[in-house]
Design a protein around this motif. Structure first.
Motif, mmCIF file in Angstrom:
data_model
loop_
_atom_site.group_PDB
_atom_site.id
_atom_site.type_symbol
_atom_site.label_atom_id
_atom_site.label_comp_id
_atom_site.label_asym_id
_atom_site.label_seq_id
_atom_site.Cartn_x
_atom_site.Cartn_y
_atom_site.Cartn_z
ATOM 1 N N VAL A 37 0.842 -1.202 0.000
ATOM 2 C CA VAL A 37 0.000 0.000 0.000
ATOM 3 C C VAL A 37 0.876 1.251 0.000
ATOM 4 N N VAL A 38 1.961 1.245 0.760
ATOM 5 C CA VAL A 38 2.898 2.366 0.740
ATOM 6 C C VAL A 38 3.439 2.550 -0.679
ATOM 7 N N LEU A 44 1.545 6.865 -6.793
ATOM 8 C CA LEU A 44 0.543 7.895 -7.085
ATOM 9 C C LEU A 44 1.109 9.280 -6.806
ATOM 10 N N PHE A 45 1.886 9.404 -5.749
ATOM 11 C CA PHE A 45 2.548 10.672 -5.435
ATOM 12 C C PHE A 45 3.476 11.068 -6.575
ATOM 13 N N GLU A 52 -1.987 19.547 -5.132
ATOM 14 C CA GLU A 52 -3.056 19.048 -4.269
ATOM 15 C C GLU A 52 -3.059 17.515 -4.248
ATOM 16 N N GLU A 53 -2.951 16.901 -5.434
ATOM 17 C CA GLU A 53 -2.875 15.437 -5.503
ATOM 18 C C GLU A 53 -1.642 14.930 -4.771
ATOM 19 N N ARG A 54 -0.504 15.614 -4.976
ATOM 20 C CA ARG A 54 0.734 15.207 -4.315
ATOM 21 C C ARG A 54 0.587 15.223 -2.797
ATOM 22 N N HIS A 57 -1.555 12.289 -1.603
ATOM 23 C CA HIS A 57 -0.833 11.015 -1.628
ATOM 24 C C HIS A 57 0.312 10.997 -0.612
ATOM 25 N N ARG A 58 0.933 12.136 -0.390
ATOM 26 C CA ARG A 58 1.985 12.222 0.630
ATOM 27 C C ARG A 58 1.401 11.906 2.008
ATOM 28 N N ALA A 59 0.219 12.425 2.282
ATOM 29 C CA ALA A 59 -0.442 12.162 3.561
ATOM 30 C C ALA A 59 -0.785 10.677 3.703
#
Length: 96
Positions: A37-38, A44-45, A52-54, A57-59
Protein backbone atom coordinates in the motif's frame (compact mmCIF):
# COMPACT_ATOMS: atom_id res chain seq x y z
CA UNK A 1 4.20 -4.99 30.15
CA UNK A 2 3.08 -8.52 30.96
CA UNK A 3 2.43 -10.74 28.00
CA UNK A 4 -0.57 -13.07 27.72
CA UNK A 5 0.18 -16.67 28.67
CA UNK A 6 0.41 -17.75 25.02
CA UNK A 7 3.17 -15.19 24.46
CA UNK A 8 5.30 -16.03 27.49
CA UNK A 9 8.89 -16.77 26.60
CA UNK A 10 8.82 -14.47 23.59
CA UNK A 11 11.71 -12.16 22.87
CA UNK A 12 11.84 -8.95 24.86
CA UNK A 13 14.99 -7.54 23.28
CA UNK A 14 17.54 -9.51 25.30
CA UNK A 15 16.83 -13.00 24.02
CA UNK A 16 15.38 -14.60 20.94
CA UNK A 17 12.54 -16.49 22.63
CA UNK A 18 9.99 -18.44 20.67
CA UNK A 19 7.57 -16.99 18.18
CA UNK A 20 4.66 -19.20 17.12
CA UNK A 21 4.76 -19.82 13.39
CA UNK A 22 1.14 -18.75 12.83
CA UNK A 23 1.87 -15.35 14.41
CA UNK A 24 5.02 -15.01 12.37
CA UNK A 25 3.10 -15.65 9.16
CA UNK A 26 0.24 -13.30 10.14
CA UNK A 27 2.74 -10.54 10.90
CA UNK A 28 4.72 -11.05 7.69
CA UNK A 29 1.55 -11.02 5.56
CA UNK A 30 0.28 -7.86 7.24
CA UNK A 31 3.68 -6.19 6.91
CA UNK A 32 3.91 -7.07 3.22
CA UNK A 33 0.44 -5.66 2.56
CA UNK A 34 1.30 -2.42 4.33
CA UNK A 35 4.49 -2.18 2.24
CA UNK A 36 2.48 -2.72 -0.95
CA UNK A 37 0.00 0.00 0.00
CA UNK A 38 2.90 2.37 0.74
CA UNK A 39 4.29 1.54 -2.71
CA UNK A 40 0.93 2.27 -4.38
CA UNK A 41 0.59 5.68 -2.75
CA UNK A 42 4.26 6.46 -3.37
CA UNK A 43 3.69 5.76 -7.06
CA UNK A 44 0.54 7.90 -7.08
CA UNK A 45 2.55 10.67 -5.44
CA UNK A 46 5.25 10.41 -8.09
CA UNK A 47 2.75 10.60 -10.96
CA UNK A 48 0.46 13.23 -9.40
CA UNK A 49 -0.35 16.10 -11.76
CA UNK A 50 -1.13 18.76 -9.19
CA UNK A 51 0.31 19.83 -5.87
CA UNK A 52 -3.06 19.05 -4.27
CA UNK A 53 -2.87 15.44 -5.50
CA UNK A 54 0.73 15.21 -4.31
CA UNK A 55 -0.21 16.39 -0.84
CA UNK A 56 -3.10 13.93 -0.66
CA UNK A 57 -0.83 11.02 -1.63
CA UNK A 58 1.98 12.22 0.63
CA UNK A 59 -0.44 12.16 3.56
CA UNK A 60 -1.54 8.63 2.65
CA UNK A 61 2.08 7.46 2.48
CA UNK A 62 2.77 8.98 5.89
CA UNK A 63 -0.34 7.34 7.36
CA UNK A 64 0.63 3.89 6.13
CA UNK A 65 4.29 4.27 7.11
CA UNK A 66 3.11 5.10 10.63
CA UNK A 67 0.81 2.07 10.57
CA UNK A 68 3.77 -0.09 9.55
CA UNK A 69 5.89 1.27 12.39
CA UNK A 70 3.10 0.61 14.91
CA UNK A 71 2.27 -2.89 13.68
CA UNK A 72 2.35 -5.22 16.70
CA UNK A 73 3.15 -8.85 16.01
CA UNK A 74 1.24 -10.07 19.07
CA UNK A 75 -2.00 -8.20 18.28
CA UNK A 76 -3.72 -10.83 16.15
CA UNK A 77 -6.94 -8.81 15.90
CA UNK A 78 -5.05 -5.85 14.44
CA UNK A 79 -3.07 -8.09 12.09
CA UNK A 80 -6.29 -9.62 10.78
CA UNK A 81 -7.83 -6.16 10.34
CA UNK A 82 -4.77 -4.95 8.43
CA UNK A 83 -4.81 -8.00 6.15
CA UNK A 84 -8.51 -7.64 5.34
CA UNK A 85 -8.53 -3.85 4.96
CA UNK A 86 -5.27 -3.49 3.06
CA UNK A 87 -5.97 -6.39 0.72
CA UNK A 88 -9.21 -4.59 -0.17
CA UNK A 89 -7.34 -1.30 -0.62
CA UNK A 90 -4.94 -2.99 -3.03
CA UNK A 91 -7.85 -4.60 -4.96
CA UNK A 92 -9.54 -1.19 -5.32
CA UNK A 93 -6.38 0.36 -6.72
CA UNK A 94 -5.75 -2.57 -9.04
CA UNK A 95 -9.31 -2.48 -10.38
CA UNK A 96 -9.01 1.26 -10.95
Amino acid sequence: MDRPAEHQGMADGNELGSWPQCESIDYEVALELVNQVVAVYSSLFFYARTEEERELHRAEVAKYVQQREELDFVDRTELQRVVAEYAETLRRHKDG
